[in-house]
Scaffold this active site. Structure first.
Site, PDB file in Angstrom:
ATOM      1  N   ASN A   1       8.960  -8.940 -10.080  1.00 44.14           N
ATOM      2  CA  ASN A   1       9.324  -8.043  -8.860  1.00 44.14           C
ATOM      3  C   ASN A   1       9.882  -9.020  -7.888  1.00 44.14           C
ATOM      4  OD1 ASN A   1       9.807  -6.677  -6.565  1.00 44.14           O
ATOM      5  ND2 ASN A   1       7.884  -6.148  -6.030  1.00 44.14           N
TER       6      ASN A   1
ATOM      7  N   LYS B   1      11.627  -8.694  -5.284  1.00 42.53           N
ATOM      8  CA  LYS B   1      11.648  -8.124  -4.040  1.00 42.53           C
ATOM      9  C   LYS B   1      13.193  -8.448  -3.601  1.00 42.53           C
ATOM     10  CE  LYS B   1       6.587  -8.706  -3.949  1.00 42.53           C
ATOM     11  NZ  LYS B   1       5.473  -8.854  -3.071  1.00 42.53           N
TER      12      LYS B   1
ATOM     13  N   HIS C   1       5.937   0.853  -4.344  1.00 37.03           N
ATOM     14  CA  HIS C   1       5.374  -0.496  -4.016  1.00 37.03           C
ATOM     15  C   HIS C   1       4.596  -0.197  -2.752  1.00 37.03           C
ATOM     16  CE1 HIS C   1       4.898  -4.700  -3.055  1.00 37.03           C
ATOM     17  NE2 HIS C   1       5.005  -4.910  -4.711  1.00 37.03           N
TER      18      HIS C   1
ATOM     19  N   GLU D   1       5.043  -2.402  -0.419  1.00 33.95           N
ATOM     20  CA  GLU D   1       5.698  -2.691   0.766  1.00 33.95           C
ATOM     21  C   GLU D   1       6.649  -1.420   1.116  1.00 33.95           C
ATOM     22  OE1 GLU D   1       7.160  -6.313  -1.200  1.00 33.95           O
ATOM     23  OE2 GLU D   1       5.532  -7.045  -0.995  1.00 33.95           O
TER      24      GLU D   1
ATOM     25  N   GLU E   1      -2.195  -2.858  -7.737  1.00 34.04           N
ATOM     26  CA  GLU E   1      -1.791  -4.269  -6.916  1.00 34.04           C
ATOM     27  C   GLU E   1      -2.568  -4.013  -5.508  1.00 34.04           C
ATOM     28  OE1 GLU E   1       2.148  -6.119  -7.630  1.00 34.04           O
ATOM     29  OE2 GLU E   1       2.598  -4.164  -6.206  1.00 34.04           O
TER      30      GLU E   1
ATOM     31  N   GLY F   1       0.965 -11.560  -1.992  1.00 38.81           N
ATOM     32  CA  GLY F   1       1.638 -12.597  -1.438  1.00 38.81           C
ATOM     33  C   GLY F   1       0.505 -13.431  -0.685  1.00 38.81           C
TER      34      GLY F   1
ATOM     35  N   SER G   1      -0.539 -12.062  -6.309  1.00 34.23           N
ATOM     36  CA  SER G   1      -0.901 -13.413  -6.547  1.00 34.23           C
ATOM     37  C   SER G   1      -1.300 -13.835  -8.198  1.00 34.23           C
ATOM     38  CB  SER G   1      -2.142 -13.933  -5.557  1.00 34.23           C
ATOM     39  OG  SER G   1      -1.649 -13.790  -4.323  1.00 34.23           O
TER      40      SER G   1
HETATM   41  P1  13P Z   1       2.861 -11.569  -5.246  1.00 33.42           P
HETATM   42  O1  13P Z   1       2.798 -12.078  -6.791  1.00 33.42           O
HETATM   43  O2  13P Z   1       3.501 -12.453  -4.432  1.00 33.42           O
HETATM   44  O3  13P Z   1       1.535 -11.428  -4.881  1.00 33.42           O
HETATM   45  O4  13P Z   1       3.361 -10.127  -5.316  1.00 33.42           O
HETATM   46  C1  13P Z   1       2.612  -9.212  -6.103  1.00 33.42           C
HETATM   47  C2  13P Z   1       3.699  -7.880  -5.936  1.00 33.42           C
HETATM   48  O5  13P Z   1       3.747  -7.518  -4.856  1.00 33.42           O
HETATM   49  C3  13P Z   1       4.444  -7.604  -7.235  1.00 33.42           C
HETATM   50  O6  13P Z   1       4.860  -6.486  -6.997  1.00 33.42           O
END
Ligand code: 13P
Length: 257
Positions: free
Chosen positions: A16, A18, A101, A103, A173, A179, A219
């Site tokens: 992803n 982002k 997601h 976010e 997740e 992150g 992560s």
């Molecule tokens: P990270 O791998 O940066 O923690 O992000 C995970 C994520 O949100 C994947 O959609």
């Protein structure tokens, strides 16, 4: 193909990206990545920003990388400023789409109701949906993780049929692991994902629930991928930060379980 999953579930690992990578940066990253992911232990997907989809699809044609988007509108077309339709995504070359997601939920008001609407649209248009669920730190500390993910699944999958789940991947997740460099332990991830599989089996029947692929995200990286992928219910990963580095992402998709 080595996998901890049952023979009925092919592992799938998705990057992803982002809100990262211009078209130029996409070209650089994919040109580096393509040769490195040959012989991957999983199906490989990169979910890129809308403006990168077309170029990413061109570059990955005849490779083992599929391209996905990070959101899709619930309507076919019309007065939905700022949204993007399933037909637009498909025309650009996307085969997958991430829906719900954390976010999107946290910053853009996405709810289980909007997740459900987007999911219905994605499936009716033949896209494969990666539906995200997961608890916040407060929810985990409050001991309500299972309650939260169960409600997200029930709401997100309202009116979806067992037959439709063939084109669905669930991504678990935990929000506190995204992150942050903090990963759920392999055991915690396995336990919650096994719980999610139980909810899915109840909802869609044992056969469909057993076939549904469930990813871990938060992560996940080149160091912890092998242990996570060795868990019996973890069928892949949704990778943020580490998917932006070709060598790291390549190591992840070549996990050893
Ligand atoms: P990270 O791998 O940066 O923690 O992000 C995970 C994520 O949100 C994947 O959609």
């Amino acid at each position: 193909m080595s996998t901890a999953s049952t023979p009925t579930r092919t592992p799938v690992i998705a990057g992803n990206w982002k809100m990262n990578n211009t078209v130029k940066e996409t070209e650089t990253l994919l040109k580096e990545l393509i040769p490195l992911v040959e012989g991957a232990s999983a199906a490989v997907v990169v979910c890129v920003p809308f403006t990168d989809i077309k170029r990413a699809a061109q570059l990955t044609k005849r490779t083992n990388i599929a391209v996905g988007a990070q959101n899709v509108a619930w309507a076919d077309k019309g007065a939905f400023t700022g949204e993007i339709s399933a037909d637009m995504l498909k025309e650009a070359g996307a085969k997958y789409v991430i829906i719900g997601h954390s976010e999107r939920r946290q910053y853009f008001g996405e709810t289980d109701v909007t997740v459900n609407k987007r999911l219905k649209q994605a499936l009716s248009k033949g896209l494969t949906a990666i539906v995200c669920v997961g608890e916040t730190l407060l929810e985990r500390e409050g001991g309500i993780t299972e309650q939260v993910v169960k409600a997200q699944i029930e709401g997100g999958f309202k009116d979806i049929t067992a037959a439709q789940t063939k084109k669905v991947i669930v991504a678990y997740e935990p929000v506190w692991a995204i992150g942050t460099g903090k990963t759920a332990s392999a055991k915690d991830a396995q336990d919650t994902i096994a719980f999610i599989r139980g909810v899915l089996k109840k909802r869609f029947g044992a056969v469909s629930g057993e076939k549904l692929r469930i990813q871990y995200g938060g992560s996940m990286n080149a160091q912890n991928v092998d242990e996570l992928m060795a868990q019996p219910d973890i069928d892949g990963g949704l990778i943020g930060g580490a998917s932006l580095k070709a060598a790291d992402f390549a190591r992840i998709v070549k996990f050893k379980a």
